[in-house]
Scaffold this active site. Structure first.
Site, PDB file in Angstrom:
ATOM      1  N   HIS A  19      -5.407  56.123  73.976  1.00 17.77           N
ATOM      2  CA  HIS A  19      -4.005  56.046  73.552  1.00 17.77           C
ATOM      3  C   HIS A  19      -3.287  57.270  74.096  1.00 17.77           C
ATOM      4  O   HIS A  19      -3.861  58.353  74.150  1.00 17.77           O
ATOM      5  CB  HIS A  19      -3.923  56.060  72.022  1.00 17.77           C
TER       6      HIS A  19
ATOM      7  N   PHE B 264      -0.650  41.014  67.843  1.00 14.47           N
ATOM      8  CA  PHE B 264      -1.884  41.793  68.008  1.00 14.47           C
ATOM      9  C   PHE B 264      -2.068  42.879  66.951  1.00 14.47           C
ATOM     10  O   PHE B 264      -3.080  43.581  66.949  1.00 14.47           O
ATOM     11  CB  PHE B 264      -1.949  42.393  69.425  1.00 14.47           C
TER      12      PHE B 264
ATOM     13  N   LYS C  75     -10.351  55.831  71.998  1.00 14.04           N
ATOM     14  CA  LYS C  75     -10.480  54.738  71.032  1.00 14.04           C
ATOM     15  C   LYS C  75     -11.949  54.448  70.679  1.00 14.04           C
ATOM     16  O   LYS C  75     -12.859  54.850  71.411  1.00 14.04           O
ATOM     17  CB  LYS C  75      -9.778  53.494  71.598  1.00 14.04           C
TER      18      LYS C  75
ATOM     19  N   ARG D 127       0.678  59.561  80.434  1.00  9.59           N
ATOM     20  CA  ARG D 127       0.840  58.103  80.548  1.00  9.59           C
ATOM     21  C   ARG D 127       0.458  57.654  81.963  1.00  9.59           C
ATOM     22  O   ARG D 127      -0.124  56.590  82.144  1.00  9.59           O
ATOM     23  CB  ARG D 127       2.291  57.699  80.233  1.00  9.59           C
TER      24      ARG D 127
HETATM   25  P1  ADP Z   1       0.304  51.533  74.918  1.00 13.51           P
HETATM   26  O1  ADP Z   1      -0.981  51.889  74.198  1.00 13.51           O
HETATM   27  O2  ADP Z   1       0.110  51.476  76.403  1.00 13.51           O
HETATM   28  O3  ADP Z   1       1.471  52.414  74.511  1.00 13.51           O
HETATM   29  P2  ADP Z   1       1.477  49.487  73.235  1.00 13.51           P
HETATM   30  O4  ADP Z   1       2.108  50.597  72.474  1.00 13.51           O
HETATM   31  O5  ADP Z   1       2.354  48.388  73.712  1.00 13.51           O
HETATM   32  O6  ADP Z   1       0.678  50.035  74.501  1.00 13.51           O
HETATM   33  O7  ADP Z   1       0.328  48.815  72.343  1.00 13.51           O
HETATM   34  C1  ADP Z   1      -0.526  49.613  71.549  1.00 13.51           C
HETATM   35  C2  ADP Z   1      -1.940  49.110  71.722  1.00 13.51           C
HETATM   36  O8  ADP Z   1      -2.035  47.784  71.207  1.00 13.51           O
HETATM   37  C3  ADP Z   1      -2.414  48.984  73.171  1.00 13.51           C
HETATM   38  O9  ADP Z   1      -2.904  50.207  73.702  1.00 13.51           O
HETATM   39  C4  ADP Z   1      -3.508  47.949  73.044  1.00 13.51           C
HETATM   40  O10 ADP Z   1      -4.715  48.526  72.508  1.00 13.51           O
HETATM   41  C5  ADP Z   1      -2.934  47.014  71.990  1.00 13.51           C
HETATM   42  N1  ADP Z   1      -2.172  45.898  72.580  1.00 13.51           N
HETATM   43  C6  ADP Z   1      -0.935  45.940  73.118  1.00 13.51           C
HETATM   44  N2  ADP Z   1      -0.534  44.719  73.538  1.00 13.51           N
HETATM   45  C7  ADP Z   1      -1.549  43.874  73.247  1.00 13.51           C
HETATM   46  C8  ADP Z   1      -1.756  42.466  73.418  1.00 13.51           C
HETATM   47  N3  ADP Z   1      -0.832  41.685  73.978  1.00 13.51           N
HETATM   48  N4  ADP Z   1      -2.934  41.949  73.005  1.00 13.51           N
HETATM   49  C9  ADP Z   1      -3.894  42.722  72.419  1.00 13.51           C
HETATM   50  N5  ADP Z   1      -3.740  44.043  72.215  1.00 13.51           N
HETATM   51  C10 ADP Z   1      -2.597  44.631  72.620  1.00 13.51           C
HETATM   52 MG    MG Z   2       2.445  52.649  72.678  1.00 11.57          MG
END
Ligand code: ADP
Ligand code: MG
Length: 139
Positions: free
Chosen positions: A117, A59, A11, A87
């Site tokens: 990511h 978000f 990122k 993951r």
């Molecule tokens: P991941 O990246 O672990 O798959 P998600 O798909 O749930 O997580 O969310 C995508 C991205 O959005 C996260 O990696 C993070 O950067 C951001 N994110 C997720 N939840 C939140 C939150 N509650 N507040 C701020 N940013 C968030």
């Molecule tokens: Mg995700």
């Protein structure tokens, strides 16, 4: 049958802090082969499309703005059980809950700026890889 690859991004925050080399080394040491790699930058519209599944969440707007705020590294990573193993290597979305030794634990600045990511399913790995890479860019 499992896909054999996953899609990943480093990122903008981690790129800005010059963590790219360290993160790639950890990825290689964990047994992933880099099948495609590119330094690029998302427009706001592209970030909105990439994170379409999160549209409407509180978000979402801030995430898309952040993800289009600077260069990123996009990766196609080859390994058996790539999606699941990657993951595990990156750790929990919230770095405060991520295990020791995970990439997010080591390099995240916040829940949003969580360094990397990783696709969460074979279906999404394919969709996300196709978003960035054509066949000629995959080896
Ligand atoms: P991941 O990246 O672990 O798959 P998600 O798909 O749930 O997580 O969310 C995508 C991205 O959005 C996260 O990696 C993070 O950067 C951001 N994110 C997720 N939840 C939140 C939150 N509650 N507040 C701020 N940013 C968030
Ligand atoms: Mg995700």
């Amino acid at each position: 049958m499992a896909l054999g690859y996953t899609f990943a991004m480093i990122k903008p925050s981690a790129c800005r802090k010059n963590h790219v080399g360290s993160i790639l080394a950890i990825i290689n040491q964990a047994g992933f082969r880099i099948s495609a790699i590119q330094s690029t930058k998302l427009t706001l519209e592209e970030a909105q499309r990439f994170y379409e599944v999160h549209r409407g969440k509180e978000f979402y707007d801030s995430l898309c703005e952040f993800m289009s705020s600077g260069p990123i590294i996009v990766l196609l990573l080859q390994k058996e059980n790539a999606v699941k193993d990657f993951r595990k290597l990156i750790g929990n979305t919230n770095p405060q809950m991520a295990e020791e030794g995970t990439i997010r634990k080591m390099f995240a600045e916040s829940l949003q700026k969580n360094a990397v990511h990783g696709a969460d399913s074979d279906e999404n790995a394919k969709r996300e890889a196709d978003f960035f890479f054509n066949q000629r860019e995959r080896y």
